[in-house]
Design an enzyme around this catalytic site. Structure first.
Site, PDB file in Angstrom:
ATOM      1  N   GLU A  53       0.845  -1.195   0.000  1.00  0.00           N
ATOM      2  CA  GLU A  53       0.000   0.000   0.000  1.00  0.00           C
ATOM      3  C   GLU A  53       0.881   1.247   0.000  1.00  0.00           C
ATOM      4  O   GLU A  53       1.567   1.531   0.982  1.00  0.00           O
ATOM      5  CB  GLU A  53      -0.924   0.013   1.221  1.00  0.00           C
ATOM      6  N   ARG A  74       0.727  10.362   0.279  1.00  0.00           N
ATOM      7  CA  ARG A  74       1.124  11.423   1.222  1.00  0.00           C
ATOM      8  C   ARG A  74       2.354  12.174   0.755  1.00  0.00           C
ATOM      9  O   ARG A  74       2.781  13.129   1.405  1.00  0.00           O
ATOM     10  CB  ARG A  74       1.404  10.824   2.606  1.00  0.00           C
ATOM     11  N   LYS A  76     -11.154  -1.289   6.446  1.00  0.00           N
ATOM     12  CA  LYS A  76      -9.933  -0.983   7.194  1.00  0.00           C
ATOM     13  C   LYS A  76     -10.378  -0.360   8.518  1.00  0.00           C
ATOM     14  O   LYS A  76     -11.050   0.678   8.522  1.00  0.00           O
ATOM     15  CB  LYS A  76      -9.088  -0.004   6.377  1.00  0.00           C
TER      16      LYS A  76
END
Length: 211
Positions: A49, A53, A136
């Protein structure tokens, strides 16, 4: 209702069952992206993943996709624009920190395996309204830890989770022991400054948690 014709919920379950830990990657040096992905895959963690960012996150996804065996997705996807960018970069799945109706509908229409973040019962109910059952649990520790997820499993027994946020190599086995947890997400696999040998070793240690 969203267009779910292209969406197959078994695909996100397949991704979640591939390995017990999904490394959460903040790629600051895109020049090392492919090598890091190779080390992770060699260590036994194929699902990666890449969080959106950093400025080079989309380029990192493209480079990691070149690694045989890697299943590369985008994390920290918070809106439809980012979803489309991640899909164009070759993301094989999408992870979001939360869930909005617009993002959920766009993800379902895209057909990409989708793992939206939830922190409470209301979030899960919003997901269920969209036809989602895989989530999640984030931020896992700040949202109440294992006791909170156990409590949520009562009214939402049909749901499966990937807890992420504050989980470590030491605590991961406790989470993985829960029947409604398929995997966990963690940033400890690739700490800042780690070399490739350390990354591979950490990946191998995490992959062994499946046993």
């Amino acid at each position: 209702m969203p267009d779910t014709q292209n969406y197959d919920p078994s695909e996100i379950e397949r991704v979640m069952k591939t390995a017990p830990v999904i490394p959460v990657l903040v790629v600051k040096d895109v020049g090392k992206a492919r090598e890091q992905a190779e080390a992770l895959v060699e260590g036994g963690l194929k699902v990666l993943e890449v969080t959106l960012r950093t400025p080079d996150a989309l380029e990192a996804i493209k480079r990691m996709n070149l690694v045989p065996g890697a299943i590369v997705g985008a994390g920290t996807v918070t809106n439809v624009r980012q979803l489309k960018q991640a899909q164009a970069a070759g993301s094989e799945f999408i992870v979001s920190p939360g869930l909005t109706q617009s993002l959920g509908e766009a993800a379902l229409s895209s057909g990409l395996p989708f793992l939206p973040g939830i922190a409470n019962a209301g979030d899960i109910m919003r997901g269920l309204d969209l036809g989602l059952t895989h989530f999640k649990f984030f931020p896992a520790m700040a949202a109440g830890g294992i006791p909170a997820l156990k409590a949520l499993s009562g009214p939402f027994g049909q749901c499966l989770f990937c807890p992420t946020g504050g989980i470590s190599a030491k605590t991961a086995p406790e989470w993985l022991a829960l029947k409604n947890v398929l995997c966990v997400g963690g940033s400890w696999i690739v700490p800042e400054g780690a070399d490739l040998d350390e990354i591979k070793a950490r990946a191998a240690e995490a992959a062994a948690l499946a046993g």
